[in-house]
Design an enzyme around this catalytic site. Structure first.
Site, PDB file in Angstrom:
ATOM      1  N   SER A 142       0.397   2.685  10.349  1.00  0.00           N
ATOM      2  CA  SER A 142       0.069   4.114  10.356  1.00  0.00           C
ATOM      3  C   SER A 142      -0.874   4.333  11.533  1.00  0.00           C
ATOM      4  O   SER A 142      -1.465   3.379  12.043  1.00  0.00           O
ATOM      5  CB  SER A 142      -0.656   4.459   9.053  1.00  0.00           C
ATOM      6  OG  SER A 142      -1.268   5.729   9.126  1.00  0.00           O
ATOM      7  N   TYR A 155      -6.683   2.659   1.907  1.00  0.00           N
ATOM      8  CA  TYR A 155      -5.493   2.838   2.754  1.00  0.00           C
ATOM      9  C   TYR A 155      -5.750   2.308   4.162  1.00  0.00           C
ATOM     10  O   TYR A 155      -4.954   1.539   4.709  1.00  0.00           O
ATOM     11  CB  TYR A 155      -5.138   4.331   2.807  1.00  0.00           C
ATOM     12  CG  TYR A 155      -3.818   4.616   3.508  1.00  0.00           C
ATOM     13  CD1 TYR A 155      -2.612   4.309   2.908  1.00  0.00           C
ATOM     14  CD2 TYR A 155      -3.792   5.210   4.774  1.00  0.00           C
ATOM     15  CE1 TYR A 155      -1.395   4.586   3.544  1.00  0.00           C
ATOM     16  CE2 TYR A 155      -2.583   5.494   5.408  1.00  0.00           C
ATOM     17  CZ  TYR A 155      -1.388   5.180   4.787  1.00  0.00           C
ATOM     18  OH  TYR A 155      -0.193   5.456   5.418  1.00  0.00           O
TER      19      TYR A 155
HETATM   20  P1  NAD Z   1       6.709   8.033   0.004  1.00  0.00           P
HETATM   21  O1  NAD Z   1       5.735   8.068  -1.115  1.00  0.00           O
HETATM   22  O2  NAD Z   1       7.672   9.144   0.146  1.00  0.00           O
HETATM   23  O3  NAD Z   1       7.524   6.666  -0.019  1.00  0.00           O
HETATM   24  C1  NAD Z   1       6.948   5.428  -0.357  1.00  0.00           C
HETATM   25  C2  NAD Z   1       7.973   4.620  -1.143  1.00  0.00           C
HETATM   26  O4  NAD Z   1       7.403   3.320  -1.441  1.00  0.00           O
HETATM   27  C3  NAD Z   1       8.311   5.286  -2.484  1.00  0.00           C
HETATM   28  O5  NAD Z   1       9.708   5.393  -2.650  1.00  0.00           O
HETATM   29  C4  NAD Z   1       7.723   4.326  -3.505  1.00  0.00           C
HETATM   30  O6  NAD Z   1       8.420   4.295  -4.746  1.00  0.00           O
HETATM   31  C5  NAD Z   1       7.787   2.995  -2.768  1.00  0.00           C
HETATM   32  N1  NAD Z   1       6.900   2.010  -3.372  1.00  0.00           N
HETATM   33  C6  NAD Z   1       5.620   2.169  -3.780  1.00  0.00           C
HETATM   34  N2  NAD Z   1       5.175   1.056  -4.384  1.00  0.00           N
HETATM   35  C7  NAD Z   1       6.180   0.147  -4.316  1.00  0.00           C
HETATM   36  C8  NAD Z   1       6.318  -1.187  -4.765  1.00  0.00           C
HETATM   37  N3  NAD Z   1       5.332  -1.816  -5.409  1.00  0.00           N
HETATM   38  N4  NAD Z   1       7.481  -1.822  -4.531  1.00  0.00           N
HETATM   39  C9  NAD Z   1       8.506  -1.179  -3.890  1.00  0.00           C
HETATM   40  N5  NAD Z   1       8.433   0.090  -3.468  1.00  0.00           N
HETATM   41  C10 NAD Z   1       7.285   0.744  -3.677  1.00  0.00           C
HETATM   42  O7  NAD Z   1       5.834   7.921   1.320  1.00  0.00           O
HETATM   43  P2  NAD Z   1       6.274   7.622   2.847  1.00  0.00           P
HETATM   44  O8  NAD Z   1       5.430   8.486   3.666  1.00  0.00           O
HETATM   45  O9  NAD Z   1       7.726   7.636   3.008  1.00  0.00           O
HETATM   46  O10 NAD Z   1       5.705   6.137   2.997  1.00  0.00           O
HETATM   47  C11 NAD Z   1       6.424   5.094   3.657  1.00  0.00           C
HETATM   48  C12 NAD Z   1       5.457   4.310   4.512  1.00  0.00           C
HETATM   49  O11 NAD Z   1       5.025   5.126   5.600  1.00  0.00           O
HETATM   50  C13 NAD Z   1       4.190   3.860   3.785  1.00  0.00           C
HETATM   51  O12 NAD Z   1       3.883   2.533   4.164  1.00  0.00           O
HETATM   52  C14 NAD Z   1       3.153   4.830   4.316  1.00  0.00           C
HETATM   53  O13 NAD Z   1       1.852   4.296   4.249  1.00  0.00           O
HETATM   54  C15 NAD Z   1       3.628   5.014   5.740  1.00  0.00           C
HETATM   55  N6  NAD Z   1       3.107   6.179   6.457  1.00  0.00           N
HETATM   56  C16 NAD Z   1       3.396   7.447   6.040  1.00  0.00           C
HETATM   57  C17 NAD Z   1       2.919   8.531   6.764  1.00  0.00           C
HETATM   58  C18 NAD Z   1       3.231   9.951   6.354  1.00  0.00           C
HETATM   59  O14 NAD Z   1       2.650  10.886   6.936  1.00  0.00           O
HETATM   60  N7  NAD Z   1       4.121  10.180   5.421  1.00  0.00           N
HETATM   61  C19 NAD Z   1       2.139   8.322   7.894  1.00  0.00           C
HETATM   62  C20 NAD Z   1       1.847   7.021   8.289  1.00  0.00           C
HETATM   63  C21 NAD Z   1       2.352   5.963   7.565  1.00  0.00           C
END
Ligand code: NAD
Length: 286
Positions: A142, A155
């Site tokens: 991130s 985080y």
């Molecule tokens: P999201 O909540 O839509 O998706 C995250 C997914 O991870 C969900 O489907 C959830 O069920 C799954 N998950 C959680 N715990 C789990 C486990 N123990 N085993 C397997 N799956 C699990 O959020 P997102 O934004 O799509 O997140 C994806 C990645 O992107 C994450 O690592 C997040 O930190 C990163 N990220 C997101 C953003 C943003 O703005 N959305 C920015 C930077 C980084």
């Protein structure tokens, strides 16, 4: 890399960025192994992919449990015999004041975001190496893995770890002369429910305690709404990720405007100073 007929594994494929990456990989003719702890989300992704005509295998997977990830690897190799793109993407977000967050808060965030990536590497990379094919391991960090501010301790800690781990992994692939490379995905705002991670928090990690102050609660709500309302779509994010992979990039910065904050941090370091402490945007004003 030529993608057609190759195999992509995506953790966290049941929602948001993971679903976007899985869709894009499928649209390029890749076979997709979709992994997520959330059965309903995973089913919806599987249906989407099938409608697109993608050859998809979905495996309910808890990335905090090594055996569960190893089972996903067994299933992937049994069905497709190869893995070429591994997206260690599953993640959760716990915000709050560092000393107030429970040990369960910390463990959950670190177990999913850090141990989840480590489990992915342990379960898949030895077989990717043995397969001898070209491959890329893309770990989702991130912008929060390169910049730190208040109220995001669990985080931020997890994402700084993912950055260090991914740089290490890449260096190992290079020094050992392997056909693999790593890439570190550092998104800014993407319209997903990452700020609503509590929705899928397993019982074993307890229940989030209330904060004793309002500043961190307000910041969380502000960012949740900002990310959901103003973030780029997961589909757009996936376009930017694959463009960066095609260009052979290690750092994937889908939001290049954050580079200014990285520079600011390094400039402060060079002066032996802490980076200026501030809340994101105008969140304290209301
Ligand atoms: P999201 O909540 O839509 O998706 C995250 C997914 O991870 C969900 O489907 C959830 O069920 C799954 N998950 C959680 N715990 C789990 C486990 N123990 N085993 C397997 N799956 C699990 O959020 P997102 O934004 O799509 O997140 C994806 C990645 O992107 C994450 O690592 C997040 O930190 C990163 N990220 C997101 C953003 C943003 O703005 N959305 C920015 C930077 C980084």
């Amino acid at each position: 890399m030529q993608y057609a007929q190759k195999v992509a594994v995506v953790t966290g494929a049941g929602s948001g960025i993971g679903r976007g990456l899985a869709g894009k990989a499928g649209s390029l003719g890749m076979k997709v192994v979709a992994c997520d702890i959330d059965r309903n989300g995973l089913k919806a992704t599987e249906e989407d992919l099938k409608q697109q005509g993608v050859d998809v295998l979905s495996v309910q997977t808890d990335v905090t449990d090594y055996n569960s990830v190893a089972n996903a690897a067994d299933a992937a190799y049994a069905r497709f015999g190869r893995v070429n793109l591994l997206f260690n993407n599953a993640g959760v977000l716990v915000s709050g004041i560092s000393w107030e967050r429970s040990l369960e808060d910390w463990r959950w965030n670190l177990d999913v975001n850090v141990m989840g990536v480590i489990h992915g590497i342990k379960a898949f990379v030895p077989r990717m190496v043995a397969g001898g094919e070209e491959g890329i391991v893309v770990n989702t960090a991130s912008v929060g893995g390169l910049t730190a501010g208040p109220f995001m301790g669990p985080y931020t800690t997890s994402k700084f770890a993912v950055v260090g781990l991914t740089e290490t992994l890449h260096a190992e692939f290079v020094v050992l002369g392997l056909k693999l490379r790593a890439a570190c995905l550092c998104p800014g705002e993407v319209s997903t429910r990452i700020f609503r991670s509590e929705r899928i928090r397993p019982e074993k990690f307890g229940v989030r305690a209330e904060s004793s102050r309002q500043e961190d609660v307000k910041m969380h709500e502000y960012l949740a709404n900002f990310v959901e309302g103003k973030g780029i779509t997961p589909a757009e994010l996936a376009e930017r990720v694959f463009a960066a992979l095609d260009a052979g990039k290690f750092w994937i910065f889908p939001h290049p405007d954050f580079k200014k904050a990285f520079t600011e941090r390094y400039e402060a370091m060079m002066k032996d100073e802490a980076v200026r402490a501030r809340l994101p945007r105008q969140v304290t004003k209301s």
